[in-house]
Design an enzyme around this catalytic site. Structure first.
Site, PDB file in Angstrom:
ATOM      1  CE  LYS A  99      -5.225  -1.339   2.036  1.00 25.72           C
ATOM      2  NZ  LYS A  99      -4.031  -2.168   2.022  1.00 25.72           N
ATOM      3  CE  LYS A 150       2.153   1.790   4.640  1.00 26.41           C
ATOM      4  NZ  LYS A 150       1.514   0.895   3.647  1.00 26.41           N
ATOM      5  CB  SER A 189      -0.906   0.016   1.233  1.00 26.53           C
ATOM      6  OG  SER A 189      -1.772  -1.094   1.228  1.00 26.53           O
TER       7      SER A 189
END
Length: 292
Positions: A173, A242, A97
């Site tokens: 995502k 993150k 990701s």
């Protein structure tokens, strides 16, 4: 026959994904920066490559599942990395990701350097989804490349959706993680509110199952938060932070406000700063309890 497949990145998700591929009879070559993580997979039939160069030379499809944008760049473009040894006709499939704009840039650089094509294919479903082969995959890239990958990725997922061109999988995502992060924060609020009001919070998940408030994160996180059961780690708090950083960066780039995501980002940042970055996301309940 399954293509010769390489896999780099044997962390929480990479390990069970590789086990799924091996169980399906996929000829699998593995490499990891920490060699100790290869032993179990080697015992299960994987071939351990001595270097990235050796892995790339042996494979038609190279899969990545590493921690962040910088790690992807290092593995692909660093000294002795994939770009130095790739060739036209090979596919790179990135399950990591990372930032959508970086993905687009990396794909262009890789194609120009060695002719390899890039499919961004971030996943959702956590460790349990990886173990059971029930991940969902959001892919970006050429339609023919993604279609060619479907038989291979079917061993890992319940659904593979092409979201658009390169980078579109990472955008999807980001959207996924906005919902997950905001939901996780709200679940922690809910558990601590129930407890403060004298209700057994361990009853929330079964009581609300099937209702409008139900979700897979709720069924996983609420019992673990209520029971203060933070092991084994299924989602690292730092990993979600993150992803939220990528989300807010995308919001800024598209000039779209993300107030709920920003609040979740601030909460997770404080939680990680308190020393919980490598702990399971269910430990987020501790942030609320610390405020009492």
């Amino acid at each position: 026959m399954s293509p010769q497949t390489g896999f780099i990145g044997l962390g929480l998700m990479g390990q069970p994904m590789c086990q799924r591929l091996l169980g399906a009879g996929v000829p699998l070559h593995i490499w990891n920066r920490s060699p100790g993580k290869t032993a179990a997979l080697q015992a299960a039939g994987a071939s351990v490559a001595p270097s990235v160069a050796a892995l790339v030379a042996s494979c038609d499809v190279i899969m990545l599942c590493v921690s962040d944008t910088a790690a992807v760049e290092s593995v692909v473009f660093g000294e002795g990395g994939i770009a130095s040894h790739g060739r036209a006709g090979q596919l790179l499939v990135d399950f990591s990701s990372i930032a959508p704009d970086a993905t687009r840039s990396f794909a262009q650089r890789l194609a120009a350097h060695c002719g390899m094509r890039w499919v961004d294919a971030p996943v959702s479903g956590g460790v349990k989804g990886a173990e059971s082969g029930q991940l969902v995959i959001m892919a970006g890239g050429d339609a023919s490349d993604i279609d060619a990958l479907r038989p291979l990725l079917a061993h890992l997922s319940q659904r593979l959706t092409r979201m658009g061109d390169t980078g579109a999988g990472q955008v999807a995502k980001v959207c996924n993680q906005l919902i997950v992060a905001s939901t996780a924060a709200l679940i922690a609020e809910t558990v601590q509110l129930a407890e403060a009001a004298g209700v057994d919070a361990s009853l929330l998940a079964p009581a609300l199952a099937g209702g409008f408030a139900d979700s897979l994160p709720f069924q996983i996180l609420a019992p673990r938060m209520a029971g203060r059961q933070f092991a084994p780690v299924q989602w690292k708090a730092a990993t979600l932070l993150k992803d939220l950083n990528n989300a807010t960066a995308l919001g800024s780039a598209t000039q779209r406000p993300l107030p709920m995501a920003s609040q979740a980002q601030a909460l997770l940042h404080a939680h990680c700063q308190a020393g919980h970055g490598q702990h399971d996301l269910s430990s987020l309940i501790l942030h609320y309890l610390s405020q009492e």
